[in-house]
Design a protein around this motif. Structure first.
Motif, PDB file in Angstrom:
ATOM      1  N   ARG A  26     -30.429  53.010  41.846  1.00 36.51           N
ATOM      2  CA  ARG A  26     -29.173  53.205  42.571  1.00 36.51           C
ATOM      3  C   ARG A  26     -28.503  51.886  42.942  1.00 36.51           C
ATOM      4  O   ARG A  26     -27.281  51.725  42.808  1.00 36.51           O
ATOM      5  N   LEU A  86     -24.948  50.688  41.525  1.00 31.27           N
ATOM      6  CA  LEU A  86     -23.870  50.540  42.494  1.00 31.27           C
ATOM      7  C   LEU A  86     -23.077  49.257  42.245  1.00 31.27           C
ATOM      8  O   LEU A  86     -21.844  49.253  42.222  1.00 31.27           O
ATOM      9  N   LEU A 103     -21.164  49.126  38.670  1.00 29.74           N
ATOM     10  CA  LEU A 103     -19.954  49.928  38.503  1.00 29.74           C
ATOM     11  C   LEU A 103     -18.697  49.100  38.748  1.00 29.74           C
ATOM     12  O   LEU A 103     -17.823  48.993  37.896  1.00 29.74           O
ATOM     13  N   GLU A 149     -25.218  54.907  47.828  1.00 29.25           N
ATOM     14  CA  GLU A 149     -26.187  54.917  46.723  1.00 29.25           C
ATOM     15  C   GLU A 149     -26.477  56.336  46.260  1.00 29.25           C
ATOM     16  O   GLU A 149     -26.601  56.612  45.064  1.00 29.25           O
ATOM     17  N   VAL A 202     -23.555  57.748  44.221  1.00 26.53           N
ATOM     18  CA  VAL A 202     -23.515  57.129  42.896  1.00 26.53           C
ATOM     19  C   VAL A 202     -24.554  57.766  41.984  1.00 26.53           C
ATOM     20  O   VAL A 202     -24.265  58.144  40.841  1.00 26.53           O
ATOM     21  N   TYR A 211     -23.326  59.982  38.835  1.00 23.24           N
ATOM     22  CA  TYR A 211     -23.544  59.275  37.570  1.00 23.24           C
ATOM     23  C   TYR A 211     -24.587  59.980  36.710  1.00 23.24           C
ATOM     24  O   TYR A 211     -24.569  59.880  35.482  1.00 23.24           O
ATOM     25  N   ALA A 268     -16.210  56.076  39.163  1.00 19.53           N
ATOM     26  CA  ALA A 268     -16.352  55.244  40.359  1.00 19.53           C
ATOM     27  C   ALA A 268     -15.346  55.652  41.436  1.00 19.53           C
ATOM     28  O   ALA A 268     -15.689  55.794  42.617  1.00 19.53           O
ATOM     29  N   ILE A 294     -16.268  59.048  42.897  1.00 26.18           N
ATOM     30  CA  ILE A 294     -17.388  58.946  43.844  1.00 26.18           C
ATOM     31  C   ILE A 294     -16.875  58.530  45.221  1.00 26.18           C
ATOM     32  O   ILE A 294     -17.264  59.096  46.249  1.00 26.18           O
TER      33      ILE A 294
END
Length: 679
Positions: free
Chosen positions: A274, A278, A281, A313, A316, A320, A348, A351
């Motif tokens: 994660r 993170l 991205l 986190e 994401v 993802y 991104a 999110i």
């Protein structure tokens, strides 16, 4: 010899009768798929439906064959259902006219009331759900069956019902209301100042319950039109019983495949680093934390601070994981209509937006005594500049990138709005958001919508997916040392300079030669999209069979390319990207998703996690095969129904759901597959 001829003739005659009877239902279904026969469409011509009704009634009276007569009765019932739905839809729109047009609110006020009420219902359910989780006697994370069968109150103090089904129904109801509203954008709504707005305000939510009945009946009717639902009407007692049934095996198989997709996404989520993801991205700016969040007059006002956002986190990893499982070949794709966007950038921004919406679902708000004031206590809109500035600061992307994404993510019209596909409405200087759909939308469906809207349709995705299939299969074959397979590089096959076939890929596995057609599909949500997806895959099955026959009929001609394949079983196969219809068979050809195909070739074992007392878990490893003979024998059964799908199937049940219609003239029954309730 004569008896054999007579027997064969009888078999052909029986087959012809069967095909004729099948054609009666198929032709009826095709006719009902036309817009003029759609009772929910403004373009419906009810006279045509009733003409068919009378025509089929005469055919039933004239039919001599018992089976043919039954088929015509089934076709008649389908038209009776269409007529029934037309009258129901007409009554519903009359009800809306009476409820909405004279409610003494402007178009804009009605829009605000509807969306605020929708967001309020979801917020109430979320808060209630969190309270119930706290009350659980069993510790540890919620189990699979608990999540899928979670019960909630649709209103404080109301009856319990399945949370997801209730909120889905409310979302569909809102979409119906907004479409209705769009047809009256220029209507001069009456404003009688002598009638208190609070009176109308109490009556307006009545549309929600009625809309849910409307939406459910439309959904069931769409199952008949698009998913070959069999209609049967029992007129022996009152109210009439209208039943819609399907192939139970395929219903369960499709549901099990959808649950398997959820498991695959969850397992992928566990693999993700994660922290590394993170930062990869968009960089460190993406980690800014939400400092404060408030609502004023329905407007959301967020503020960020330079503190590491540990919570991000999880968002994401969750989102993802969908991307990696469903679109591993699309991360760097440039979107033709939006040159500054890639799918990775879209994800991104999504999110960041999803995280903000989740916080809004539990944001404390003050409840007022005045009903009108309460509408604007609920968060349901952003000023455009506020949301854009927030996302620029949160992600580090430029304003153009953010605006392009919001164009993909949202819509600027209520006409034919799909809240699940576009959970954001651009209205004047505001972005109005639909909270439940914004948080709980199916990520893979949204990604499909973004690709489509950005000019990257299935035809353009096809070659990219085909290249990925070839590469991914090649990697799997390269790891399988004990059980060698071979992927042929050749794609164009010519015979005698007059016949040729372009074949997506051919590979050899054990004693089989697979002639494959790669078909990229969208994630199928609604019945119409499910039908079109299966039609696309069925066309692929036809193409794969045709190309396999071409190779089979000219084996000797291609020996220089394929080697000696005379001893191999030549099998057509359709390879697709989603697991939903993996294992289905059409035209005698099997459909399989690429990951399931490669998973059989390598690794040679599969793992099962076993929970102990709901907490501890152990992993048991089972072989898929132990020798070449088993490799050959087990391959096709595995591709159709692998062990993980079999296990999920044990938790899937088919239920008959019932809806009693208020008028009391008929009850509607239909089949539905879902996870068993183990409580």
């Amino acid at each position: 010899m004569k008896s054999i001829f007579i027997q064969r003739h009888a078999q052909i005659n029986e087959l012809s009768k069967t095909l004729y009877h099948m054609n009666i239902i198929e032709e009826t279904t095709k006719t009902l798929q036309h817009r003029t026969f759609d009772p929910f469409s403004p373009k419906c011509e009810i006279e045509k439906i009733r003409e068919q009704f009378h025509s089929i009634s005469r055919k039933i009276a004239a039919a001599q064959d018992k089976e043919e007569k039954q088929q015509w009765i089934t076709a008649l019932d389908m038209y009776v259902l269409a007529d029934t739905m037309y009258e129901m839809a007409k009554s519903f729109h009359t009800f809306l006219d009476q409820t909405v047009l004279h409610a003494n609110f402007t178009y804009e006020e009605l829009l605000h009331i509807a969306v605020s009420d929708y967001n309020r219902r979801y917020r109430n359910s979320t808060i209630w759900q969190l309270e119930q989780i706290k009350k659980r006697k069993v510790g540890g994370p919620m189990m699979y069956h608990e999540i899928h069968n979670f019960q909630m109150e649709s209103e404080p103090g109301g009856e319990l019902s399945n949370a997801q089904q209730t909120l889905d129904a409310i979302t569909d109801s809102l979409a119906v209301f907004l479409k209705y509203l769009s047809n009256h954008e220029n209507t001069n709504f009456s404003k009688d100042v002598t009638v208190r707005q609070t009176t109308s305000l109490r009556k307006l939510p009545d549309y929600n319950y009625t809309s849910q009945i409307y939406c459910t009946q439309k959904y069931v009717y769409d199952l008949v039109r698009w998913k070959n639902g069999k209609v049967e009407i029992d007129r022996s007692k009152y109210p009439y019983k209208i039943s819609v049934s399907f192939s139970e095996d395929e219903l369960k198989h499709e549901e099990a495949n959808r649950k398997l997709l959820e498991v695959e996404v969850y397992n992928e989520k566990l693999k993700i680093d994660r922290y590394q993801l993170l930062f990869s991205l968009v960089g460190p700016q993406f980690t800014k934390k939400l400092k404060s969040l408030r609502c004023e007059n329905g407007y959301v006002i967020p503020e960020l601070e330079n503190v590491f956002d540990r919570e991000l986190e999880g968002y994401v990893a969750s989102q993802y994981a969908f991307f990696r499982v469903c679109y591993p070949f699309a991360d760097k794709l440039k979107l033709p209509a939006f040159p500054e966007l890639t799918m990775e950038k879209c994800l991104a921004i999504y999110i960041a937006l999803n995280q903000l919406m989740t916080h809004l679902s539990v944001l404390p708000v003050e409840q007022k005594d005045d009903l009108w004031e309460n509408i604007y206590q609920i968060p349901f809109r952003f000023e455009k500049r506020v949301l854009i500035d927030y996302l620029v600061e949160k992600t580090g992307f430029g304003k153009n990138v953010i605006e392009q994404f919001l164009t993909l993510y949202g819509t600027d019209t209520l006409k034919n709005i799909s809240i699940w596909n576009t959970p954001l409405l651009s209205y004047k200087e505001d972005y109005i958001f639909f909270l439940y759909a914004a948080i709980n939308g199916v990520t893979i469906n949204l990604m499909d919508c973004w690709l489509e809207k950005a000019g990257f349709d299935l035809d353009k995705r096809g070659p990219v997916f085909e290249d990925f299939v070839r590469k991914f299969l090649s990697q799997g074959i390269g790891q399988s040392k004990e059980y060698p397979c071979h992927l042929y590089p050749q794609k164009n096959f010519n015979h005698a300079k007059t016949k040729s076939e372009q074949i997506d890929l051919i590979f050899k596995a054990g004693n089989k030669l697979f002639v494959c057609e790669a078909k990229c599909i969208r994630y199928p949500m609604e019945p119409i999209k499910q039908s079109r997806t299966l039609t696309r895959l069925t066309e692929g099955c036809h193409q794969a069979r045709k190309k396999a026959d071409f190779i089979r009929n000219h084996i000797s001609q291609f020996e220089s390319v394929l080697g000696d394949i005379s001893g191999l079983e030549i099998i057509p196969l359709v390879i697709t990207n989603y697991v939903v219809y993996s294992g289905f068979v059409r035209n005698g050809v099997q459909i399989v998703d690429i990951k399931r195909l490669v998973s059989y070739i390598y690794p040679h074992t599969y793992k099962v996690k076993i929970l102990h007392n709901g907490k501890e878990e152990s992993v048991v490893e089972y072989p898929k095969y132990t020798n070449q003979e088993e490799f050959n024998q087990n391959m096709l059964p595995y591709l159709q129904l692998p062990p993980d799908v079999k296990m999920i199937l044990n938790d899937i049940e088919v239920e008959t759901q019932r809806m009693g219609v208020d008028a009391g003239s008929y009850d509607l029954y239909w089949m539905n597959a879902s996870v068993k309730n183990k409580n």
